[in-house]
Design an enzyme around this catalytic site. Structure first.
Site, short mmCIF file in Angstrom:
data_model
loop_
_atom_site.label_atom_id
_atom_site.label_comp_id
_atom_site.label_asym_id
_atom_site.label_seq_id
_atom_site.Cartn_x
_atom_site.Cartn_y
_atom_site.Cartn_z
N HIS A 526 0.71 -1.21 -0.17
CA HIS A 526 -0.01 0.12 -0.18
C HIS A 526 0.73 1.22 0.07
O HIS A 526 0.19 2.34 -0.20
CB HIS A 526 -1.07 0.01 1.14
CG HIS A 526 -0.27 0.44 2.72
ND1 HIS A 526 -0.07 -0.66 3.57
CD2 HIS A 526 0.06 1.67 2.94
CE1 HIS A 526 0.52 0.06 4.42
NE2 HIS A 526 0.64 1.47 4.29
N ASP A 576 -0.68 -7.47 1.65
CA ASP A 576 -0.19 -6.18 1.70
C ASP A 576 1.37 -6.24 1.58
O ASP A 576 1.96 -5.79 2.51
CB ASP A 576 -0.74 -5.20 2.82
CG ASP A 576 -0.33 -3.96 2.61
OD1 ASP A 576 0.24 -3.47 1.85
OD2 ASP A 576 -0.55 -2.87 3.51
N SER A 699 4.79 1.87 8.39
CA SER A 699 4.27 0.82 7.16
C SER A 699 5.37 0.35 6.43
O SER A 699 6.25 0.99 6.11
CB SER A 699 3.34 1.77 6.36
OG SER A 699 2.10 1.76 7.05
#
EC number: 3.4.21.47
Length: 764
Positions: A526, A576, A699
């Site tokens: 992402h 992801d 992330s």
């Protein structure tokens, strides 16, 4: 909230052996109850002092480049007065002072000249050596006076090659008697009054053209070995060329091979750890030395070798905590546990220093029942590390035990095959009160090798063993870090990658990733969009400012963030994960190294599991059905910090996953399994502990399990329920439902294996 999980690493795997020699050592008087001494008048001009041994001794401390004159230490006598200040020639001095350090001049230099000539040399002064015609220079032609009072480089020697043995030289500061170098000729060395000889006083020309013993040097009391000197000398000794290798090793007498210490997993080496726990050592040094030994064991184990250990501490009497014959003596975890349970107070009631008995305890472990040698006894290397100050005060001369050990192992009996490489000792003396004569007598003495070291304090000893680690052969090992106190963020997290995606008119996206091979960085899918171009993606590793060129970003084929919009789920993070392929190969170093991936041969070795270990067995080891201690790395105020969390993989797993309903956009999801698929690991919340949460910039970073001094990535940071980092500040008080979700790498292994098949990771 960050947690530095890895212990300070002091030691590297190295061979240590029993002692050799026959020098009588000096005993230290038994401690007697005494009056405390007044501190009036003990000051030193230009420096300071600090008390040792609960005020029964003091050490003078001078600035760098200076030394305390006339002595470095003083002791509080039973009369309540401090020991007299006397020079090396026994002249009494009224007040101590700091004097500039000088390097000694050469007393003699054979068959050549040196320039400039001076009674002494200041720090940074240089001296040059030249040989007469017909002689060839060995060693360093130019040497510099260093801040510790020693000369840089190696002893300069002018030799014409006429002797059976080469000229052994005259180390600066020593005097040599003897100039014939025929077979069995000997030379002797002496130091000026007040200096201590380190190394061999007498050396004999042996068959094969080598000299017995080791090169001597003359030491002043203020001299210490720098960490770099110790590390270089130690590593050099491990690879020094020797002769007379045991014929059973496949080499005939006189045949040369590199002296390499082989830590054979089959158990051809016994390492005896002997630690002085007497009064003169002190509790803090004992604790520090114990930590170093713990890390030695961990470091040896991290390389996948399993020597047998013996563990002895001693004061008046020795205590054997681990015998090499114990069934678990090659189990690093078990030996470490035994070592951690030892207390300095275990020897408190009888706190003399009986080094001889300690060595006898080692001998008892080496000897055989009924004096019948077992098969293969002559292929086992017996090794020891001895940490002591050399101040034995009872039991007699410890050197006398050495003859018994040498006889037992048949060392030095056969001139053509002396087996000396099966017996070594490296003695480490720590602190100003070290008896240099005694520790020198206890150390092995071999040509072109150094086995005795004196370091300033325990902190310096840490530096020594960090510098001893030869990284060149282990840089590709996954999940290893350089946990030195002087290390940077990227020494401690060498896999961590920073990722930035620049989107014109839309700002930029910041993420993290992990180096998994020389060409790939693993991160979250992402972090990118299908419109991002390779040139707009910036990746940096190792704390370097330069960005790496990107060849391509590989997404997991099942990743589709918009895949469930029709079902009212605005963002869907299943699968992801992404791999960034670099255009150029990474050059591994202390700040750039790969993290371990599940179900690879590297992780099997890192976890010290059998080579036949399956992927399922690795999973059971790393992700058991319980709360699992893990960590992630976050950047705060431009510093990387470790954050300790717990993966909820037991009875708390369900409640952790259900809290996903509090995430923006998921409040209307009726079945939480629609967004939390089996591919996710869950952290966060307040039970069993209050976990720190990830921030947006985290992330793509790795979720890591730290085990057996290695770091294994089990997940990729994907998304969180609560934004705990609003206004670029991490909130300390967060709701109990603040959870984070990470892609479980065990669930995407087929894709990883396919994309990384050429990276030599050895997927199971």
């Amino acid at each position: 909230m960050g947690s530095n999980l890895s212990p300070q690493l002091c030691l590297m795997p190295f061979i240590l052996g029993l002692l050799s020699g026959g020098v009588t050592t000096t005993p230290w008087p038994l401690a007697q109850p005494q009056e405390s001494c007044s501190l009036e008048g003990v000051e030193i001009k230009g420096g300071s002092f600090r008390l040792l041994q609960e005020g029964q001794a003091l050490e003078y401390v001078c600035p760098s480049g200076f030394y305390p004159y006339p002595v470095q230490t003083r002791t509080c006598r039973s009369t309540g007065s401090w020991s007299t200040l006397k020079t090396q020639v026994q002249k009494t001095v009224r007040k101590a002072e700091c004097r500039a350090i000088h390097c000694p001049r050469p007393h003699d230099f054979e068959n050549g000249e040196y320039w400039p000539r001076s009674p002494y040399y200041n720090v940074s002064d240089e001296i040059s050596f030249h040989c007469y015609d017909g002689y060839t220079l060995r060693g360093s032609a130019n040497r510099t006076c260093q801040v510790n009072g020693r000369w840089s480089g190696q002893t300069a020697i002018c030799d014409n090659g006429a002797g059976y043995c080469s000229n052994p030289g005259i180390p600066i500061g020593t005097r040599k008697v003897g100039s014939q170098y025929r077979l069995e000729d000997s030379v002797t060395y002496h130091c000026s009054r007040g200096l201590t000889l380190r190394g061999s006083q007498r050396r004999t020309c042996q068959e094969g053209g080598s000299w017995s013993g080791t090169e001597p040097s003359c030491q002043d009391s203020f001299m210490y070995d720098t960490p770099q000197e110790v590390a270089e000398a130690f590593l050099s000794s491990l690879t020094e060329t020797i002769e007379g290798v045991d014929a059973e090793d496949g080499h005939g007498p006189g045949e040369q091979q590199k002296r390499k210490i082989v830590l054979d997993p089959s158990g051809s080496m016994n390492i005896y750890l002997v630690l002085d726990g007497s009064d003169s050592i002190g509790a803090s040094n004992f604790t520090g030395a114990k930590k170093c030994l713990v890390n030695l064991i961990e470091k040896v184990a991290s390389y996948g070798v399993k020597p047998r250990y013996g563990l002895v501490t001693y004061a008046t009497h020795p205590k054997i905590w681990v015998k090499v014959s114990d069934p678990d003596s090659s189990n690093a975890d078990w030996v470490t546990k035994q070592l951690n349970e030892i207390n300095y107070e275990d020897h408190k009631l009888k706190s003399g220093t009986n080094t001889k008995k300690a060595l006898q305890a080692v001998y008892s472990m080496m000897s055989w029942p009924d004096d019948i040698p077992p098969e293969g006894w002559n292929r086992t290397r017996h090794v020891i590390i001895l940490m002591t100050d050399g101040l034995h005060n009872m039991g007699g001369d410890p050197i006398t035990v050495i003859d018994e050990i040498r006889d037992l192992l048949y060392i030095g009996k056969d001139r053509k095959n002396p087996r000396e490489d099966y017996l070594d000792v490296y003695v480490f003396g720590v602190g100003p009160l070290v008896n240099q004569v005694n520790i020198n007598a206890l150390a092995s003495k071999k040509d072109n090798e150094q086995h005795v070291f004196k370091v300033k304090d325990m902190e310096n000893l840490e530096d020594v063993f960090y510098q001893m680690i030869d990284e060149s052969q282990s840089l590709s090992l996954c999940g290893m870090v350089w946990e030195h106190r002087k290390g940077t963020d990227y020494h401690k997290q060498p896999w961590q990658a920073k990722i930035s995606v620049i989107r014109p008119s839309k700002g930029h996206e910041s993420c993290m990733g992990a180096v998994v091979s020389e060409y790939f960085v693993l991160t979250a899918a992402h972090c990118f969009t299908v419109d991002d171009k390779e040139h707009s993606i910036k990746v940096s590793v190792g704390g370097e400012k330069r960005d790496l060129e990107i060849e391509v970003v590989l997404f997991h084929p099942n990743y589709n963030i918009n895949g469930k919009k029709a079902a009212g789920i605005p963002e869907f993070y299943d699968y992801d994960v992404a791999l960034i392929k670099l255009k150029n190969k990474l050059k591994y170093g202390q700040t750039i190294r790969p993290i371990c991936l599940p179900c690879t041969e590297g992780t099997t070795r890192a976890l010290r599991l059998p080579p036949t270990t399956t992927c399922q067995q690795q999973k059971e080891e790393l992700l058991p059905a319980q709360d699992i201690k893990a960590l992630f790395v976050s950047e705060e105020e431009k510093k990387l910090t470790r954050k300790e969390v717990y993966i909820k993989n037991g009875d708390k797993k369900g409640s952790c996953e259900r809290d996903a309903q509090y995430a923006p956009g998921y409040d209307k999801v009726k079945d939480i399994s629609e967004v939390v698929t089996p591919r996710f690991l869950c952290t966060g919340g307040v039970s069993p502990y209050a976990d720190p949460n990830t921030c947006r910039g985290d992330s793509g970073g790795p979720l890591i399990v730290h085990k057996r001094s290695r770091f294994i990535q089990v997940g990729v940071i994907s998304w969180g329920v609560v934004d705990v980092c609003k206004n670029q500040k991490r909130q300390k008080q967060v709701p109990a439902h603040a959870r984070d979700f990470h892609i479980n790498l065990f669930q995407v292994l087929p894709w990883l294996k396919e994309k990384l098949q050429d990276e030599d990771l050895g997927f199971l």
